[in-house]
Enzyme design. Structure first.
Site, PDB file in Angstrom:
ATOM      1  N   LYS A  65       0.602  -1.288   0.033  1.00  0.00           N
ATOM      2  CA  LYS A  65       0.031  -0.039  -0.053  1.00  0.00           C
ATOM      3  C   LYS A  65       0.682   1.259   0.004  1.00  0.00           C
ATOM      4  O   LYS A  65       0.358   2.256  -0.421  1.00  0.00           O
ATOM      5  CB  LYS A  65      -0.997  -0.088   0.940  1.00  0.00           C
ATOM      6  CG  LYS A  65      -2.161  -1.003   0.814  1.00  0.00           C
ATOM      7  CD  LYS A  65      -2.994  -1.042   2.033  1.00  0.00           C
ATOM      8  CE  LYS A  65      -4.084  -2.374   1.698  1.00  0.00           C
ATOM      9  NZ  LYS A  65      -4.974  -2.887   2.902  1.00  0.00           N
TER      10      LYS A  65
ATOM     11  N   LYS B 113      -6.449 -15.515 -11.375  1.00  0.00           N
ATOM     12  CA  LYS B 113      -7.792 -15.799 -10.960  1.00  0.00           C
ATOM     13  C   LYS B 113      -8.552 -14.546 -10.894  1.00  0.00           C
ATOM     14  O   LYS B 113      -7.986 -13.307 -11.089  1.00  0.00           O
ATOM     15  CB  LYS B 113      -7.963 -16.488  -9.601  1.00  0.00           C
ATOM     16  CG  LYS B 113      -7.048 -15.565  -8.400  1.00  0.00           C
ATOM     17  CD  LYS B 113      -6.934 -16.461  -7.089  1.00  0.00           C
ATOM     18  CE  LYS B 113      -6.571 -15.515  -6.263  1.00  0.00           C
ATOM     19  NZ  LYS B 113      -6.866 -15.824  -4.685  1.00  0.00           N
TER      20      LYS B 113
ATOM     21  N   LYS C 254     -10.999  -8.345  -7.760  1.00  0.00           N
ATOM     22  CA  LYS C 254     -11.801  -7.139  -7.862  1.00  0.00           C
ATOM     23  C   LYS C 254     -11.122  -5.955  -8.707  1.00  0.00           C
ATOM     24  O   LYS C 254     -11.947  -5.219  -9.323  1.00  0.00           O
ATOM     25  CB  LYS C 254     -11.889  -6.667  -6.491  1.00  0.00           C
ATOM     26  CG  LYS C 254     -12.949  -7.150  -5.671  1.00  0.00           C
ATOM     27  CD  LYS C 254     -13.256  -6.744  -4.141  1.00  0.00           C
ATOM     28  CE  LYS C 254     -14.186  -7.465  -3.433  1.00  0.00           C
ATOM     29  NZ  LYS C 254     -14.206  -6.930  -2.089  1.00  0.00           N
TER      30      LYS C 254
END
Ligand code: TRP
Length: 334
Positions: free
Chosen positions: A115, A197, A200
Site C-alpha cells: 500500500k 484468477k 476485484k
C-alpha cells in the site's frame, strides 16, 4: 486456554463488487459455516478508511455488500452480520493492541509495503496498524476460526502474536486464531483472459461480477480466450481451455461437461458452442443472485433492521470480552 469453543469470524472490505471468485472462494464457505458454528461476519468499513478516505460512497458500498452477501445465502438471523463502525468496542480493543504491536513488525507487513507503493502520499498510521485493527475484529469475539484467503495469512500470524503477547502480559483471555476453510485448497475461479484468477481490481472484462447483467455475462464469456482447437485426440488442454472447463464445472450440468469433454478429446469441439452454453449456464446461475441482491439493496428498512440486529449481537459478544480485557489489564478501578 481452558476450554476451546469454536467461533468463526471474518471481515469483508466494502470496496468493489463481489465476483464469482468471491462467491466460490469465500461466500459459499460462510454459508456452510453458519450452519455449524457461531459466526460473526463484519463489513470492514473502518478498514476501508485507510485507503478510501472519501466517505461519500461508503453508505452505498456498505448496503451493497450486505445485500450481495445475503443474496448469496448469508442469513442475518443465524449469524451476526454487522458493520465494524457500529461496534465501538472494536476501537477500544484496537487501542490496547496498539500498545502491544511494534513499529518494526508493522512496517515489515507485506500488505503495508504494497500500500505504501500504491499510495505514497497517504502513508497514514491507520495503514500501518491495519493488522492491529484486524486482530481487534477477530479477538473481540474471541474467535479462533477465520475464513480467509492466502493473502491474509500474515495478518493472522500477527493476530496470533498479539494474542500471545496480551495473554502473556495480562492473563489468558484470547485464543490464537487460525485460517479456516473447508478442504485443502480454496476453490480458485480462473479469470477469463487466462491470466490468474478473478479479482476485484484487475481486468474487469475477465471477471464475472454478481451484478453483471445477462448480456454482459454472455459477452464476457464469448470473448474468453480460445484457439483453433486440439489438433490430435487426447491432447492436454492449454490453461485457458482448462479454465473454461473449470468454470463449467461450477455452473453446468454434468452431462453438459461430459459432452464438451468428449468433443475436446475427439477433436470435434467448437469453442463458440461451448462458450455459448457456458454463457447460458452462467446466466442461469448469476441472474437469481443479482435480482435478489437488487431487491434487498432497494429495501433500506430491511437493511437497517439487519444492521441493527447484527450490531446488537456483535456488541453483546464484545461487551463480554471487554469486561474480561479490562479486568485482566487492571483497568477496573471501582
Ligand atoms: N483484511 C481483510 C481483507 O482485506 C478484511 C478483514 C478485516 C478481515 N477485518 C477482518 C478478515 C477480520 C478476517 C478477519 O480481506
Amino acid at each position: 486456554m481452558s476450554e476451546v469453543k469454536n467461533i468463526v469470524m471474518s471481515g469483508i472490505r466494502p470496496t468493489g463488487y463481489l465476483h464469482l471468485g468471491n462467491y466460490f472462494g469465500a461466500m459459499r464457505n460462510y454459508v456452510r459455516m453458519q450452519e455449524e458454528y457461531p459466526c460473526f461476519f463484519m463489513v470492514a468499513d473502518l478498514h476501508s478508511l485507510t485507503t478510501h478516505p472519501d466517505t461519500r460512497t461508503l453508505k452505498e458500498s456498505v448496503h451493497r455488500v450486505l445485500a450481495e452477501n445475503i443474496a448469496c445465502g448469508l442469513d442475518p438471523e443465524k449469524v451476526a452480520f454487522y458493520c465494524q463502525s457500529h461496534v465501538p468496542e472494536t476501537s477500544e480493543l484496537y487501542l490496547y493492541f496498539n500498545m502491544l504491536a511494534y513499529k518494526g513488525e508493522l512496517e515489515k507487513t507485506t500488505t503495508f509495503k504494497d500500500k505504501v507503493r500504491l499510495q505514497p502520499d497517504n502513508v497514514n498510521a491507520g495503514l500501518l496498524t491495519y493488522p492491529v485493527l484486524q486482530t481487534a475484529d477477530i479477538l473481540l469475539h474471541r474467535a479462533n476460526l477465520v475464513p480467509v484467503g492466502k493473502d491474509q495469512e500474515q495478518h493472522l500470524e500477527m493476530a496470533r502474536n498479539f494474542a500471545q503477547r496480551f495473554n502473556h502480559r495480562y492473563g489468558p483471555v484470547f485464543p490464537e486464531p487460525q485460517a479456516f476453510n473447508y478442504g485443502q485448497e480454496l476453490v480458485k475461479v480462473p479469470s477469463l483472459d487466462g491470466a490468474g484468477k478473478m479479482s476485484k481490481s484487475e481486468n474487469q472484462n475477465a471477471t464475472l461480477y454478481l451484478a453483471d447483467d445477462d448480456d454482459l455475462i454472455r459477452k464476457k464469456l464469448m470473448k474468453a480466450k480460445t484457439d483453433a482447437g486440439p489438433t490430435a485426440p487426447n491432447q492436454p488442454k492449454p490453461d485457458y481451455i482448462e479454465n473454461l472447463f473449470a468454470l463449467m464445472k461450477l455452473v453446468s450440468a454434468p452431462d453438459t461437461i461430459a459432452h464438451f469433454e468428449q468433443a475436446y478429446q475427439g477433436c470435434t469441439i467448437r469453442y463458440g458452442d461451448m462458450k455459448k452454453q457456458l454463457g447460458e449456464d452462467m446466466v442461469r446461475f448469476i441472474t437469481p443472485i443479482r435480482e435478489k441482491a437488487a431487491a434487498i439493496h432497494s429495501d433500506e428498512d430491511y437493511l437497517r433492521r439487519v444492521m441493527q440486529l447484527g450490531a446488537d449481537k456483535a456488541r453483546s459478544s464484545a461487551l463480554e470480552t471487554m469486561t474480561l480485557v479490562r479486568s485482566a489489564m487492571g483497568l477496573n478501578y471501582y
